[in-house]
Every structure is written in C-alpha cells, then in structure tokens.
Design an enzyme around this catalytic site. Sequence first.
Site, PDB file in Angstrom:
ATOM      1  N   LYS B  97       0.882  -1.166   0.000  1.00  0.00           N
ATOM      2  CA  LYS B  97       0.000   0.000   0.000  1.00  0.00           C
ATOM      3  C   LYS B  97       0.915   1.210   0.000  1.00  0.00           C
ATOM      4  O   LYS B  97       1.596   1.493   0.993  1.00  0.00           O
ATOM      5  CB  LYS B  97      -0.923   0.021   1.228  1.00  0.00           C
ATOM      6  CG  LYS B  97      -1.724   1.322   1.283  1.00  0.00           C
ATOM      7  CD  LYS B  97      -2.578   1.469   2.519  1.00  0.00           C
ATOM      8  CE  LYS B  97      -3.013   2.932   2.654  1.00  0.00           C
ATOM      9  NZ  LYS B  97      -3.864   3.183   3.810  1.00  0.00           N
ATOM     10  N   GLY B 158      -8.101   9.230   9.254  1.00  0.00           N
ATOM     11  CA  GLY B 158      -8.457   9.354  10.663  1.00  0.00           C
ATOM     12  C   GLY B 158      -9.469  10.438  10.962  1.00  0.00           C
ATOM     13  O   GLY B 158      -9.811  10.661  12.119  1.00  0.00           O
ATOM     14  N   ALA B 184      -9.639   5.671   3.561  1.00  0.00           N
ATOM     15  CA  ALA B 184      -9.527   6.825   4.462  1.00  0.00           C
ATOM     16  C   ALA B 184     -10.786   7.680   4.496  1.00  0.00           C
ATOM     17  O   ALA B 184     -11.404   7.933   3.463  1.00  0.00           O
ATOM     18  CB  ALA B 184      -8.342   7.716   4.115  1.00  0.00           C
ATOM     19  N   GLY B 185     -11.124   8.088   5.693  1.00  0.00           N
ATOM     20  CA  GLY B 185     -12.242   9.002   5.887  1.00  0.00           C
ATOM     21  C   GLY B 185     -13.511   8.348   6.421  1.00  0.00           C
ATOM     22  O   GLY B 185     -14.420   9.039   6.871  1.00  0.00           O
ATOM     23  N   ALA B 206      -9.490   1.763   9.126  1.00  0.00           N
ATOM     24  CA  ALA B 206      -8.850   1.323  10.364  1.00  0.00           C
ATOM     25  C   ALA B 206      -9.449   2.072  11.546  1.00  0.00           C
ATOM     26  O   ALA B 206     -10.126   1.490  12.391  1.00  0.00           O
ATOM     27  CB  ALA B 206      -7.328   1.540  10.310  1.00  0.00           C
TER      28      ALA B 206
END
Lengths: 66, 253
Positions: B97, B158, B184-185, B206
């Site tokens: 990644k 995050g 993300a987001g 995550a």
Amino acid sequence: MKVIINGSTHELAADASVGDAVRLVTTSASGIAAAVNGEVLRRACWDTTPVADGDQVEVISASQGG
Amino acid sequence: MDDPFVIAGEAMGSRLIMGTGGAPSLDVLDRALAASGTELTTVAMRRVDPAAAGSVLEVIAARGIRVLPNTAGCFTAAEAVRTARLAREALGTDWVKLEVIADERTLLPDPVELLDAADLLVADGFTVLPYTSDDPVLARRLEQAGCAAVMPLGAPIGSGLGIRNPHNIELIVEAATVPVVLDAGIGTASDATIAMELGCDGVLLATSVTRARDPELMAEAMRAAVTAGRLAFLAGRVPRRRYATASSPPLAG
C-alpha cells in the site's frame, strides 16, 4: 568500532557483520529487514557483510498501522 | 452469492480491507479482525522495538489473513521505495500500500512523489496499491503507471468525515479498469455502504473500527455495511423522483 543501529550508537567488534548488528536489537528470526546506510540488504547476506565504523544500520519490522 | 474481490489476480471473499493502526491492544485488534471478516490487512514498517510484547504479524498470521505492508510516514518517493523494499524483505510479499504524504497536518497524498514512487515500484516488480487523493486524473495516471488498484480517500486519514466528494469517486469508478478501494475518511457504517453504492470495489478502513468504543462490534457493522452496499450496487437503486410514485395499486372506482 561504533555503529549506529536504529539511531543509537553501539560498540561492535572490529570484525562484526550486519547479522551481529541486527541481533543486538532483536531476537526475532522472521519478519525483520535491515538496511545499511539506506541500502536494503538481503537476509542471506547479513552474516557475510561486514559493518564499518560509523555505519548506520536500520532494523525494521511490522507494527500496527494503516 | 459468489462475488469475489480480485486484485492482481488474487481473489478474496471480503471486500473490506482493515488496517491495524489505532487498536488499544493486540487482543482487541485480533477480535476486531475476526469480526470484520477481512482477508487483507495493513501494517506499517517501523524500527524494531525490543520491549514490544507480542507481534501484530503473529495475530494476523494466526487468523490466516494476508498482510499488506504500507509506506506510511514517507514524504518522498525515495523513502517510500526504500520502505517498500524493506517490507518485501521482511514480510516476503511484493504487495504494497503506497502512501506518500505531503504533510503531517493533513496527511494528504503528495501527487508528484506518489506517481514517481508508483513508477519506480512497478518497475521493481511490486504490486502497487496507491493511497491517492480523490482526483480522477491522478487516479488515471496511477492506473496507467501500472498500479494494481487505485485507493482514493473519502476524507483525510483518521478524520471520520466520510466521503466528501462522492462525485469524484463516481468519476474514478467510471473510468477505472483496476479495482477502486475507498481508503480513508470512513467514520461509521453508512460511509462504507455509500462507498460501495458508488461502485467502489472495496473499502479500506482502520480508525473507525480500532478507535470505536467497541471495536469488535464496529468491525461487525463494517462487514455488514460493505456487504449491504455491494449488494445494493449490484441490485441497482431506483431513480430519484421529485414526486411520489404509489407503491400500492389505486383503489377500484
């Protein structure tokens, strides 16, 4: 001689190898990689590659992230 | 329903890629990974910590999950390439990644360094999954560079702000011939569902799980959300209309 391993200075024998440097900071047998002065060194070469005074050795593994 | 998620010829049963960052303990992470159903999970590459108790790799391996190293924390193509090579050596995978960020405050991708790094890593035999901005042109350039997927952000890493520009995500999906992973987001389950309804092939998250009050429960929610969004995408939503369309037949005269 002095070798910088993961940012800390360590005293190593004059005939020390990259493998010796790695084993100073970890006992893990897998999941580890090493770079000497920014160049990634294959594990198979660790014990046959000498380190020199002032070398910067980075020893990395996986951690939580991403 | 048999609907495998295929990246670089590798088929997975789950369209949820879970990151391991932010979990309060390896035990919590382990239970969240299991509840998420993920078959691919990211790790960061960092200096060995002689004091570390337990290993994230052991947790991942025990669950039979494939590991995806990232280049988080790299600001230049050169740093990212070196980190990817360290990861390949340490973990025995040529999947990466690719993250090349511009600054700590936004963690937004640096598009120039990112494309440079993608070129170098593809040439070096890596299977490159780049974390990118939601720019359709950059996504196209990354695909042309030989990336195995493109992973546009919904919002900064995050932030939990969801998908700020769904139109751009749709444009990326429309044009891409490689898998698109919304990365993300994501803040909560509905964000993951929206990503899949927009046509993304997968979701990577995550923080929304690992920092939830109950990570294991949120992982289960995300698993269901990704499945729901995928099924809705495949089923095809009804058109939006300005006025009502009766769902019952009219009363007989």
